[in-house]
Design an enzyme around this catalytic site. Structure first.
Site, PDB file in Angstrom:
ATOM      1  N   LEU A  90      -1.735  52.146  71.629  1.00  0.00           N
ATOM      2  CA  LEU A  90      -2.549  52.887  70.662  1.00  0.00           C
ATOM      3  C   LEU A  90      -3.970  52.354  70.544  1.00  0.00           C
ATOM      4  O   LEU A  90      -4.696  52.680  69.609  1.00  0.00           O
ATOM      5  CB  LEU A  90      -1.855  52.892  69.295  1.00  0.00           C
ATOM      6  N   HIS A  97      -7.817  52.183  71.412  1.00  0.00           N
ATOM      7  CA  HIS A  97      -8.826  53.129  71.892  1.00  0.00           C
ATOM      8  C   HIS A  97      -9.587  52.571  73.092  1.00  0.00           C
ATOM      9  O   HIS A  97      -9.952  51.391  73.088  1.00  0.00           O
ATOM     10  CB  HIS A  97      -9.851  53.425  70.785  1.00  0.00           C
ATOM     11  N   ASP A 140      -0.509  30.442  85.442  1.00  0.00           N
ATOM     12  CA  ASP A 140      -0.132  30.840  86.801  1.00  0.00           C
ATOM     13  C   ASP A 140      -0.708  29.895  87.851  1.00  0.00           C
ATOM     14  O   ASP A 140      -0.015  29.506  88.790  1.00  0.00           O
ATOM     15  CB  ASP A 140      -0.600  32.266  87.077  1.00  0.00           C
TER      16      ASP A 140
END
Length: 158
Positions: A75, A77, A128
């Site tokens: 949701l 924008h 990572d």
């Protein structure tokens, strides 16, 4: 549920309509950290990591992530970001990499999610790139520390 702007009258998720809001300068700053063994931090400081320049890669990953926040958060924008800066610095005293992201736009809604996403992905990138030598690392303390602009006013959580 009236305080939760992402829910309609029936409690269903919806994207907030920001069309009637004025464009204003918006800024958000988020922080987080990656805790690691002191030996890992020393190797990071010396540039002795098998996968290359960890901090530079994390900064770029954070910038890219801020621009992709709406692709990851349903949701959120899509916004035209005018500035994204990600800093990652070593803190020997706490054996952490401290990450800070600053995001700006001129628009109808804030950039908090973009700043938080930038910090999160920068931290994941560090994890990572260092996991081959330190699987005990911990990502944490990800938080919004400051926001400005918009109807709700300024927020400081330093």
């Amino acid at each position: 549920m009236s305080d939760l702007t992402h829910l309609d009258e029936s409690g269903r998720a919806r994207m907030v309509d920001v069309g009637a809001k004025d464009d204003t300068l918006r800024e958000a700053v988020a922080r987080g950290e990656v805790r690691m063994r002191p030996e890992t931090l020393q190797r990071l400081a010396a540039g002795d990591m098998p996968k290359g320049d960890v901090l530079a890669t994390a900064r770029i990953a954070g910038i890219m992530a801020a621009k992709r926040a709406p692709d990851l958060i349903p949701l959120c924008h899509p916004l035209l970001l005018t500035h994204v800066a990600v800093d990652a610095r070593l803190d020997v005293a706490t054996s952490t990499v401290q990450i800070e992201a600053t995001v700006r736009t001129v628009g109808k809604t804030g950039v908090e999610m973009e700043a938080l996403t930038a910090v999160s992905v920068a931290a994941l990138t560090i994890y990572d790139m260092c996991k081959a030598i330190d699987r005990e690392m911990q990502i944490g303390a990800i938080r919004l520390v400051r926001k400005s602009g918009g109807r709700s006013g300024d927020f400081v959580n330093d």
